[in-house]
Design a protein around this motif. Structure first.
Motif, short mmCIF file in Angstrom:
data_model
loop_
_atom_site.label_atom_id
_atom_site.label_comp_id
_atom_site.label_asym_id
_atom_site.label_seq_id
_atom_site.Cartn_x
_atom_site.Cartn_y
_atom_site.Cartn_z
N VAL A 23 7.90 -5.78 -0.87
CA VAL A 23 7.15 -6.16 0.33
C VAL A 23 8.07 -7.02 1.18
CG1 VAL A 23 5.08 -7.27 1.23
CG2 VAL A 23 5.00 -6.08 -0.98
N ASP A 54 0.17 -8.15 8.38
CA ASP A 54 -0.66 -8.87 7.42
C ASP A 54 -1.65 -9.79 8.14
OD1 ASP A 54 0.70 -11.18 8.19
OD2 ASP A 54 1.87 -11.35 6.34
N TRP A 62 6.43 -2.13 3.60
CA TRP A 62 6.27 -1.83 2.18
C TRP A 62 7.25 -0.72 1.82
CZ3 TRP A 62 2.33 -3.44 -1.46
CH2 TRP A 62 1.50 -4.45 -0.95
#
Length: 275
Positions: A23, A54, A62
């Protein structure tokens, strides 16, 4: 200022690691005083990479590897134009209410010694937020010696304060814990810093804080250097503490012992920035 970044994170595994997932909070966003001219993130092995946002408003990638791997390199290259904003941060993506940044977080809890330290800073002069924050900046910078090595990514503000030494992440956590104890919303910022001493090769990225000042907005403070943020800072991600803004966090199955090596170069481009 035009700043060029080359950031390479190299993982080597004792045995092939399976189900590798990384991540990445490695891409800065545009805001007042910061414009991303170009930015590229390149994993060294085949896999799938997706982009999302986010809860803090950070750009997150990702990466999932296709096959087991004995090594992985994440390479970042880019250029960012910055202007001097004297610490004031405007035009950022805000997804959460300001009061959210008063929340306790695992790495930035105010122990009793930090609480006493914060109260002493407040009582030393004008108790309004801005002058209080400037005194806190000076106090943390003076109290905690910058010393690479003695702490880790899981070191808490209380532990760093007790040792009175640490890296930029540790000074940042102490500042956050103290400021929140004084009821000033404060958040962790990860990014890059262009040094003015000619040292372009660095061991790791940088971190600092942003605190909310009434009638002014978010203001950046860099306790590791004892200064408000300047055009030398590239802002990448924010969080309650390091865990929410970490440049790279991942998981894997197997692989045995992991070896990590980071190469980072932050330099001023010779190209002229148009005003």
């Amino acid at each position: 200022m035009r700043i060029r970044v080359f950031h390479e994170t190299n993982y080597t595994y004792e045995h092939p690691a399976r189900n590798l997932i990384q991540v990445l909070r490695l891409r800065p966003r545009d805001h007042d005083g910061q414009y991303v001219r170009r930015w590229r993130i390149e994993p060294s092995i085949d896999g799938r990479i997706s982009e999302r946002e986010d809860g803090f408003g950070n750009v997150v990638h990702w990466f999932t590897a296709d096959e087991p791997a004995e090594s992985l390199t994440i390479r970042v290259t880019g250029e960012v134009d910055t202007n001097e904003m004297h610490g004031v941060v405007r035009g950022t993506v805000e997804r959460l209410p300001d009061e959210f940044y008063l929340r306790d977080s695992d790495l930035a809890l105010a122990s009793e010694p930090i609480q006493a330290f914060a109260r002493a800073v407040r009582e030393a002069g004008d108790a309004s937020p801005l002058p209080c924050l400037h005194r806190l900046l000076a106090a943390v910078h003076e109290k905690v010696v910058f010393e690479p090595g003695p702490t880790s990514a899981s070191t808490t503000a209380a532990q760093s304060f007790e040792q009175a030494k640490g890296v930029c992440q540790d000074l940042t956590h102490i500042f956050i814990a103290a400021a929140r104890h004084l009821e000033i919303p404060t958040r962790y910022v990860s990014g890059y810093f262009h040094r003015d001493d000619g040292m372009v090769d660095q061991e790791a990225g940088h971190s600092w804080v942003e605190s909310l000042v009434p009638n002014l907005g978010w203001v950046g403070f860099d306790p590791a250097h004892g200064i408000a943020t300047t055009e030398a800072h590239i802002r990448v991600a924010v969080g309650l503490d390091y865990l929410g803004a970490a440049p790279i966090r991942g998981s894997r199955m197997g692989g045995g012992t992991e070896t990590l090596d980071v190469k980072l170069r932050v330099e001023q481009s010779q190209a002229t920035v148009q005003s």
